[in-house]
Scaffold this active site. Structure first.
Site, PDB file in Angstrom:
ATOM      1  N   ASN A  16       0.814  -1.216   0.000  1.00  0.00           N
ATOM      2  CA  ASN A  16       0.000   0.000   0.000  1.00  0.00           C
ATOM      3  C   ASN A  16       0.852   1.272   0.000  1.00  0.00           C
ATOM      4  O   ASN A  16       2.003   1.226   0.439  1.00  0.00           O
ATOM      5  CB  ASN A  16      -0.908  -0.005   1.239  1.00  0.00           C
ATOM      6  N   CYS A  30      -5.776  -5.554  -4.202  1.00  0.00           N
ATOM      7  CA  CYS A  30      -6.317  -5.164  -2.905  1.00  0.00           C
ATOM      8  C   CYS A  30      -7.230  -6.283  -2.417  1.00  0.00           C
ATOM      9  O   CYS A  30      -7.821  -7.012  -3.223  1.00  0.00           O
ATOM     10  CB  CYS A  30      -7.092  -3.860  -3.030  1.00  0.00           C
ATOM     11  N   TYR A  48     -13.523   2.292   3.168  1.00  0.00           N
ATOM     12  CA  TYR A  48     -12.561   3.394   3.286  1.00  0.00           C
ATOM     13  C   TYR A  48     -13.202   4.747   3.002  1.00  0.00           C
ATOM     14  O   TYR A  48     -12.667   5.782   3.384  1.00  0.00           O
ATOM     15  CB  TYR A  48     -11.373   3.175   2.342  1.00  0.00           C
TER      16      TYR A  48
END
Length: 433
Positions: free
Chosen positions: A150, A171, A251
């Site tokens: 990341n 991801c 997120y």
């Protein structure tokens, strides 16, 4: 088609490594990897040995003809590789603590992939990964690089812009969504289709079909949604979600519930420490388990880590490239006009058909109007941050922060940037030439 595949795992001492080893074992018939090389740096040698020995026990138990090598010599490891995966953390967990705590002093979300903390992680990571790419270009130019370091979207874009390496960003969020839906509807993942639209850690699900039946409207009434271990659990605003017409990534709570999450972060630090400190305790527990010479499988406790299932995504992508399966996976790839309001060379997270020549992004059926502005704003920040990462230009770094939706003042941004750069000085030679 090669029958003796070689895979190099950079960051091989990671706590996630048993998961990817399990993936290779379970998929050996369709992805015949014969050689796995786990690579790390001198500071990671102890963990490399612990997790590497567990990996060897897992392979021995499987009875499969796979060899595992542990090394600190990256260049030797890369020679002849077919696939390279990266799961590294430049600066280790101590740098993650800085990413999570310094922004909070300035009244801004502190998170390792989103906002100022994510930018510092990108600054530490991108130059190192581009150095790895130069080795790949020289030593195994035909290899595929699967990156789940990341911030994956930014790192992938940097690799695609500044190297000739064939690279895909991965991801665990899309796989987590499928697992959520599979459990919710008691249906195998193969009978579920989701359309993902957006960027890494900034996507929306705009279609959900279960056995061909559209379920999105029904799911928009499910206020809990899918979430992750590393994002605080707040209910979405039901009216907002219904009118948005898409399921936001967990997120996106940092953007849609900024005040609530900032307050939660400040309280959490007082009660249990930063997320990095929580992860450190989890990792210490995992490595104690890994030391057990009787352990020959991935322990269940690994799923407590926020990044569980990354390795499943990596093995799926490798297997599909190798077999030219042309199945659909959600990956971070070059835009190529799929989102017509972003540059063609931007990295986006969308569904792709995976072929032996790599992933082909699919057209999207719907981009919510309300999402376009946020996608564009965050992509502007990302592209400026990538430029700053490869040049060490403080002015561009300040422009990146000023364009980030979570940063509310240029003056605050400048003071915070100075402090964060200084704290990370040992890992940012380009900024301190």
């Amino acid at each position: 088609m090669r029958k003796n595949l070689k895979v190099v795992v950079i960051g091989g001492g990671s706590s996630y490594t048993p998961e990817i080893i399990e993936g290779f074992i379970l998929n050996f018939d369709s992805f015949p990897v014969r050689e796995i090389v786990l690579v790390d740096i001198p500071e990671g040698l102890e963990k490399l040995n612990i997790v590497g020995n567990l990996a060897k026990r897992m392979i021995e138990k499987s009875g499969l003809p796979i060899t595992i090598e542990l090394t600190l010599n990256r260049r030797e490891a890369l020679v002849g590789a077919d696939f390279v995966t990266t799961q590294m953390r430049v600066g280790l967990l101590k740098a993650r603590i800085w990413d999570e705590t310094i922004p909070l002093k300035y009244g801004i979300i502190g998170q390792e992939t989103t906002g100022p903390g994510g930018m510092m992680k990108a600054f530490r990571t991108i130059p190192v990964l581009l150095d790895i790419c130069r080795d790949i270009e020289e030593l195994c130019p035909d290899a595929w690089l699967l990156n789940f370091t990341n911030p994956a979207g930014m790192v992938t874009e940097a690799i695609l812009k500044h190297s000739n390496v064939k690279s895909i960003g991965l991801c665990n969020s899309p796989i987590a969504a499928y697992k959520w839906l599979s459990e919710l509807y008691q249906t195998p993942a193969r009978d579920i289709y989701c359309e993902f639209v957006g960027l890494n850690h900034l996507h929306w699900i705009t279609q959900v079909r279960i056995n061909g039946e559209e379920k999105l409207e029904e799911l928009l009434a499910n206020r809990e949604g899918y979430s992750a271990k590393n994002v605080p659990q707040f209910d979405w605003n039901a009216n907002f979600i219904a009118s948005l017409g898409a399921i936001p990534s967990y997120y996106l709570k940092y953007f849609y519930l900024t005040k609530e999450l900032l307050e939660e972060q400040l309280l959490s630090i007082d009660k249990e420490g930063t997320r990095a400190e929580v992860v450190k305790r989890l990792e210490d527990e995992l490595f104690e388990l890994y030391k057990d010479l009787n352990l020959t499988e991935k322990p269940k406790q690994l799923e407590k880590r926020g990044g569980a299932y990354y390795s499943e995504a990596a093995v799926n992508a490798m297997k599909s490239i190798y077999n030219d399966t042309r199945d659909i996976q959600t990956l971070n790839v070059r835009n190529q006009g799929v989102l017509d309001f972003l540059p063609a060379d931007a990295s986006i997270e969308v569904n792709c058909v995976v072929t032996n020549q790599g992933p082909i992004p699919l057209p999207v059926s719907n981009v919510p109007t309300a999402a376009k502005g946020l996608i564009h704003a965050v992509k502007t920040y990302e592209q400026l941050a990538i430029e700053a990462a490869v040049t060490g230009d403080r002015g561009i770094a300040l422009q990146a922060l000023a364009n980030h939706p979570l940063v509310h003042s240029v003056n605050v941004a400048e003071a915070m940037l100075d402090e964060m750069l200084l704290k990370n000085k040992d890992y940012l030679p380009l900024f301190f030439k």
